[in-house]
Design an enzyme around this catalytic site. Sequence first.
Site, PDB file in Angstrom:
ATOM      1  N   GLU B 265       5.278  17.942  -2.720  1.00  0.00           N
ATOM      2  CA  GLU B 265       6.555  17.310  -3.110  1.00  0.00           C
ATOM      3  C   GLU B 265       7.511  17.326  -1.959  1.00  0.00           C
ATOM      4  O   GLU B 265       8.247  16.607  -1.734  1.00  0.00           O
ATOM      5  CB  GLU B 265       7.025  17.564  -4.538  1.00  0.00           C
ATOM      6  CG  GLU B 265       6.158  17.323  -5.662  1.00  0.00           C
ATOM      7  CD  GLU B 265       5.421  15.897  -5.728  1.00  0.00           C
ATOM      8  OE1 GLU B 265       6.195  14.745  -5.390  1.00  0.00           O
ATOM      9  OE2 GLU B 265       4.306  15.686  -6.250  1.00  0.00           O
ATOM     10  N   GLU B 297       2.657   9.144   0.938  1.00  0.00           N
ATOM     11  CA  GLU B 297       1.542  10.129   0.577  1.00  0.00           C
ATOM     12  C   GLU B 297       0.872  10.756   1.634  1.00  0.00           C
ATOM     13  O   GLU B 297       0.631  12.027   1.717  1.00  0.00           O
ATOM     14  CB  GLU B 297       0.604   9.330  -0.314  1.00  0.00           C
ATOM     15  CG  GLU B 297      -0.502  10.140  -1.098  1.00  0.00           C
ATOM     16  CD  GLU B 297       0.146  11.036  -2.124  1.00  0.00           C
ATOM     17  OE1 GLU B 297       1.325  10.805  -2.648  1.00  0.00           O
ATOM     18  OE2 GLU B 297      -0.619  12.067  -2.520  1.00  0.00           O
TER      19      GLU B 297
END
Lengths: 500, 500
Positions: B265, B297
């Site tokens: 994250e 991502e």
Amino acid sequence: MTAWDALGGYLRETQIVGSIQSTLYWDQNTCMPRAGAAWRGEQLTLLARQLHSRQSANEYADLIAAARQEWSEHASAPDHAERGRNLDLLEQDLGRQQALDPALVAALATAKSEGYNRWQQARQASDFQLFAPALQTMVDLRKEQARQFNEPRSCWETLAQPFEPDLSLARLNEVFAPLRQQLPELVARSTTAPRPRMANWDLPDSEQKLLCHELLSSWGRSDTISAVARSPHPFSITLGPSDYRITTRVVSGQPLSCFLATAHEWGHSLYEQGLPDQSHQWFAWPLGQATSMAVHESQSLFWENRVARSRAFSQAWWSRFREVGAPLGCAEDLWTAMNPLAPGLNRVEADELSYGLHILIRTDLEIALLEQGLAVEDLPSEWNRRYRESLGVTPDNDAEGCLQDVHWSEGLFGYFPSYLLGHLISAQLSEAMTAEIGSPEEHVAAGDVTPLLAWLREHVHPLGRAMNAEQLVQRISGRPLDSAPFLTYLEGKLAALSAL
Amino acid sequence: MTAWDALGGYLRETQIVGSIQSTLYWDQNTCMPRAGAAWRGEQLTLLARQLHSRQSANEYADLIAAARQEWSEHASAPDHAERGRNLDLLEQDLGRQQALDPALVAALATAKSEGYNRWQQARQASDFQLFAPALQTMVDLRKEQARQFNEPRSCWETLAQPFEPDLSLARLNEVFAPLRQQLPELVARSTTAPRPRMANWDLPDSEQKLLCHELLSSWGRSDTISAVARSPHPFSITLGPSDYRITTRVVSGQPLSCFLATAHEWGHSLYEQGLPDQSHQWFAWPLGQATSMAVHESQSLFWENRVARSRAFSQAWWSRFREVGAPLGCAEDLWTAMNPLAPGLNRVEADELSYGLHILIRTDLEIALLEQGLAVEDLPSEWNRRYRESLGVTPDNDAEGCLQDVHWSEGLFGYFPSYLLGHLISAQLSEAMTAEIGSPEEHVAAGDVTPLLAWLREHVHPLGRAMNAEQLVQRISGRPLDSAPFLTYLEGKLAALSAL
């Protein structure tokens, strides 16, 4: 759709916007990193503009007028009086919102975020000068706001209305006069009376958290409808009809601070949770809302002082405190620690005897700032002088002194007296409760506080804004608000503690 | 004021509303008690209506048109191309927003909150039937939305555009084909290759929290601009130009889950923190935003897999893990634990080898739901069948199976492929990085990851939405997106782990 339902739909959407604002406030105080403050300020300003626009819109005024017309044609409806009261309050609020220049509303929202941010920095640096310009801006904006409201009240009185509807300075002085006279003498007696003193002790953060959790569980808290977090300044806030939040903080060297703050804030939340939620009295309508900050405070103080600080409570809890590491030899040790009765510099950590003096100082100072020409730059020295004279203590720095409270940074002038009025109301309502179902102390000793909550749920919480604080006290206790019950309570507590 | 500045002011206010929505989403996932869900849904619906209204308003269309006109008259301005790209993207977004019926926008926002709520309940009860009606509603609404967009793309392609601009199913199938072919064989090899296995172990919540804190500190996290909290499903979110949040979770029995989720994250957040923030590319403009979920991502996976899961990282960290209680005898023990290479039921906890198979299953299933008539009620059995065939594992219940991910509950169809594309992009960008400054592994071994971040800050983050994911890969690596670098990386890792 009836005019009533149309108005209800409008109010509901306003409430949604208001609750979004509250959610941002919650996040600001519990999660937000410091650098997020400026953008958060813009978000809050946008919402403040939206809210004011909704609350002063002609469309809204038309909806109220139509509902008033419909109301006057249905005088025989069973809830006619309640609906009328709702409309009275909506009309009053509308008038106030319409009196304000939207530019001032936006400026106030920005100044509130900016003030809060500056206050945090100034308190951390213990430097009032960092905060002074923001406070000056806030004083100027709030004075302008009072001018725009144009009510037959003084500036301070006008600004106090949202917190304490119908309050006047004359009545406040009347109610507070016995306190001004007797509190200093009580405080002086408390410092000279021979009483057992506790050596300094503390509890780890994790154990304090555990005890707070156990306390709220024993008072019936459900985490389905409520959440607890940490913030620099404990508070209670309602974010939706089934979403109640409180915050606490751990203060190093003060092992009971977090525990008592938890009791206090949960008391606020219980009041909110008990407000009427059916039909026209629902969440978005005035009758579904808290009537005053003093009544709110009376509820938080009830659970903090009448319950958690009672002798019976210490008898029930002292061994649990010892289990997690508190150096307690008996219940009286905990009770003594819960009630130090020693005047200090900090309002939030103050004992019940000296608390009122903290409030009198703040009340006098904010009236001086708004109405008597006290210069912002002179605030620290005036603050320190009054603390010296009134409580016999002197702050070492501004963080311990006039920077300790968040309120003025957000423009909350007129709010502080509610805290002390709350003590008075709590004492007077507790007398009424005791006459009817026995004292809080007895119920705590019996190990079941549900009758206490049930009594509050029956007599206090359902009233919402059906009446103001003084009317509520008159209705429940059968006599006008008075400082005597509070002073009697303090005398009794001091005597009991001195007799240990 | 120029037309450009007028448009910028409008976009900025839209961004404020959007970031309020994000703040409510953050709170919903980190703090909100369960019973707050219904009211939160109303708040989010109101904001979605406001946002859509702003993003499709004639006033807004006029501002864009005026800015376009002004732009065409200033062709020699130094940033003419960037401004043109900003306008291209704004015009595309405007066209999409104007194509939508406001009633559908509101219905989608409500269905999103309701779906999330139902999904939580269903997952807790491990009962897909509790969730099925909400999922059916979401499928129907999203199909209708694709129909209203009326683009020359299939339903699924249309819905995937916000996540992966310009992506087509044909191109996706082309890129994924080698993975469909080779991943099952790699996974099979990993399960039969003789490798050291760790006995089950765990770490206390508090120690995991400490390690995560140390990890982010070593990567330069400042709590002035960022905050970390817990949520059921880890995520990263930006709430303002200087307000970056991530969440993690502790999974019982998986001592590295929280640590790796934190790395992941934070990688997302670093991308957001590196987006361009000057002048016309600022926060509120397209060029100041992330270009695609796959690129996003690729950045999170870089820090999770190329850095935290590298052998050099385990060499640097294993003794610290042992200090807090991990039963590790050497660096290779930690490296083995970081890279279990064992196919399982859970996508988020999956290893790098089998991860792609989780995505291929989801991608195929959501295309089947939206385009090929798969009935919602058949989802669990189809899910389980594909897991059995593809990964050789069968969920014991729906919570372990088709209820494990939040995405569909919020209507996020077309999102899952971005995760796998992110693996591919991460591998291809890492090859380019290695050619230029040496491998991530070498920098981790040297104890300084700042050159890695500096390279990403120079080559990847500043692009914003200047180009789509495939163009970004082409520009940085000099060749089209391809699965070969990812497969080569996996082969190498499997070989190294098998050689232990």
